[in-house]
Design an enzyme around this catalytic site. Structure first.
Site, PDB file in Angstrom:
ATOM      1  N   ASP A 259       0.907  -1.294  -0.176  1.00 17.82           N
ATOM      2  CA  ASP A 259      -0.068   0.096   0.016  1.00 17.82           C
ATOM      3  C   ASP A 259       0.983   1.134  -0.083  1.00 17.82           C
ATOM      4  O   ASP A 259       1.636   1.548   0.885  1.00 17.82           O
ATOM      5  CB  ASP A 259      -0.989   0.067   1.273  1.00 17.82           C
ATOM      6  CG  ASP A 259      -1.988   1.070   1.158  1.00 17.82           C
ATOM      7  OD1 ASP A 259      -2.987   0.921   0.174  1.00 17.82           O
ATOM      8  OD2 ASP A 259      -2.017   2.093   1.665  1.00 17.82           O
ATOM      9  N   HIS A 272      -4.419  14.355  -9.679  1.00 19.33           N
ATOM     10  CA  HIS A 272      -4.590  12.980 -10.042  1.00 19.33           C
ATOM     11  C   HIS A 272      -3.364  12.534 -11.127  1.00 19.33           C
ATOM     12  O   HIS A 272      -3.100  11.292 -11.107  1.00 19.33           O
ATOM     13  CB  HIS A 272      -5.964  12.515 -10.764  1.00 19.33           C
ATOM     14  CG  HIS A 272      -7.145  12.552  -9.380  1.00 19.33           C
ATOM     15  ND1 HIS A 272      -6.901  11.680  -8.446  1.00 19.33           N
ATOM     16  CD2 HIS A 272      -8.009  13.298  -9.024  1.00 19.33           C
ATOM     17  CE1 HIS A 272      -7.731  11.620  -7.765  1.00 19.33           C
ATOM     18  NE2 HIS A 272      -8.632  12.953  -7.878  1.00 19.33           N
ATOM     19  N   GLU A 302      -4.529   2.414  -4.463  1.00 17.65           N
ATOM     20  CA  GLU A 302      -3.148   2.493  -4.273  1.00 17.65           C
ATOM     21  C   GLU A 302      -2.486   1.167  -3.552  1.00 17.65           C
ATOM     22  O   GLU A 302      -1.255   1.105  -3.073  1.00 17.65           O
ATOM     23  CB  GLU A 302      -2.331   3.530  -3.559  1.00 17.65           C
ATOM     24  CG  GLU A 302      -2.771   3.457  -1.955  1.00 17.65           C
ATOM     25  CD  GLU A 302      -4.294   4.421  -1.975  1.00 17.65           C
ATOM     26  OE1 GLU A 302      -4.491   4.924  -0.758  1.00 17.65           O
ATOM     27  OE2 GLU A 302      -5.234   4.635  -2.702  1.00 17.65           O
TER      28      GLU A 302
END
Length: 379
Positions: A259, A272, A302
């Site tokens: 992560d 973004h 993610e």
């Protein structure tokens, strides 16, 4: 077969080429731009159609058009068909070689127009067409996927190569007077073979393009469009298959649950597009660190998962640490970001994949709790 008129066969082959050209132009309009070569494949039979009209009008129009222009346009169409295959397989087009040969052919054709000799024209055209067909089939054999579309096209090109080679040697005894439309068994066989082979080759290109489209759809269904990693569904299927293999044999496997740390801050700071560049860069670095049998997928946002077949917990921890260090090192031009990784190894009592994923997830949360940018394991 002796009663077949070569002029009729030539015009019929031209009509079939025109139909295939329209089919290929339709594919070009509707297929994604990633499938290259369709423009050349569509233009090639159109040129062949024009050449057949000129051939068919032999005797009714100038020899400059029905002989010189017709042969050169036919040769250009066949070369364009070959160039389309080169683009389709991402190979550099041999423009210089075939441009030179067409220029030489044009000079030779003009000479045979001034000093007419049918045998000499056939000798030159048969040589170039057999060389082109052989080069084309070599390309397909070396780059084409093993399947019906490739085999059909190769077979047609092989027949065309043999037929033109036969015509080349036959041309040594051909008369000086124009005999293209002469009603003879040999001429009818050669012209009919050419017409059938051109149709088979163009059908083969349509089938190859369709196969490529199906492959791309299958890839899109199983791969994340942003990072190129496997989708969650495809990744779970791969993990379940590997877990089943570990049960059938005394083997082990490991999972890495990854992560990106504080990824929301990256999106807030760089937008973004900046976040997408980070994800793509991370996926590329992880993929480079994994082995060929390993699998890498995006679970969402993610969060990523790596499957390491035949890998112990200790070995997987070393792989995870390399990924963590490489991510921390970063890449010039990309926002800085780190990753937390949870590692879990397979156990003999793992009834389903869920239990193994749960251990990897627990290890990941432990890494987050311990300050992030670290690796934790769960046995």
């Amino acid at each position: 077969m002796m009663n077949l008129d070569p002029r009729s066969i030539i015009l019929l082959s031209g009509l079939m080429a025109l139909v295939m050209s329209m089919v290929l132009f339709s594919l070009r309009r509707n297929y994604p731009s990633s499938i290259r070569g369709l423009t050349e494949w569509a233009l090639a039979p159109l040129l062949i159609f024009v050449s057949t009209l000129l051939f068919g009008a032999r005797g009714a129009i100038s020899d400059l058009l029905s002989i010189v222009a017709a042969n050169l346009i036919l040769l250009a169409g066949l070369v364009l068909l070959y160039f389309g295959s080169q683009r389709f397989f991402d190979q550099p087009k041999s423009t210089r070689l075939w441009g030179t040969l067409i220029f030489a052919a044009a000079a030779f054709m003009v000479w045979t127009y001034v000093e007419p000799h049918y045998g000499h024209r056939v000798l030159m055209m048969a040589f170039l067409m057999s060389l082109l067909s052989f080069s084309h089939l070599r390309l397909l054999l070396s780059r084409g996927a093993r399947g019906f579309a490739t085999y059909l096209t190769v077979a047609a090109l092989l027949i065309q190569t043999v037929a033109q080679a036969y015509r080349f040697f036959e041309a040594f005894s051909a008369p000086a007077d124009d005999a293209l439309l002469l009603l003879s068994l040999s001429q009818t066989v050669v012209v009919t073979t050419y017409a059938v082979c051109i149709l088979m080759v163009t059908i083969g290109t349509v089938l190859m393009a369709t196969d490529r489209l199906r492959t791309e759809f299958e890839h899109l269904a199983s791969h994340d469009s942003l990072t190129g990693a496997l989708t969650r569904r495809a990744m779970i299927e791969a993990c379940e298959q590997e877990l089943e293999r570990t049960k059938r044999r005394p083997r082990v496997m490991a999972l890495l649950m990854m992560d990106m740390d504080h990824f929301k801050a990256v999106n807030d700071a760089y937008g973004h597009p900046g976040g997408d560049r980070v994800l793509r860069g991370f996926a590329a670095r992880v993929t480079a660190l994994l082995r060929r049998p390993d699998r890498f997928g995006r679970f969402g946002g993610e969060e990523f998962v790596a499957l390491l077949p035949e890998t112990s917990l200790e070995e997987a921890e070393l792989v995870a640490e390399r990924i963590r260090a490489e991510t921390e090192r970063g890449e010039p031009g990309l926002p800085a970001c780190t990753v937390s990784i949870g590692v879990a190894g397979s156990r003999s009592d793992d009834a389903t994949l869920d239990s193994m994923l749960a251990r990897a997830d627990t290890a990941l949360y432990q890494a987050k709790a311990d300050g992030r940018n670290c690796v934790r394991t769960q046995n």
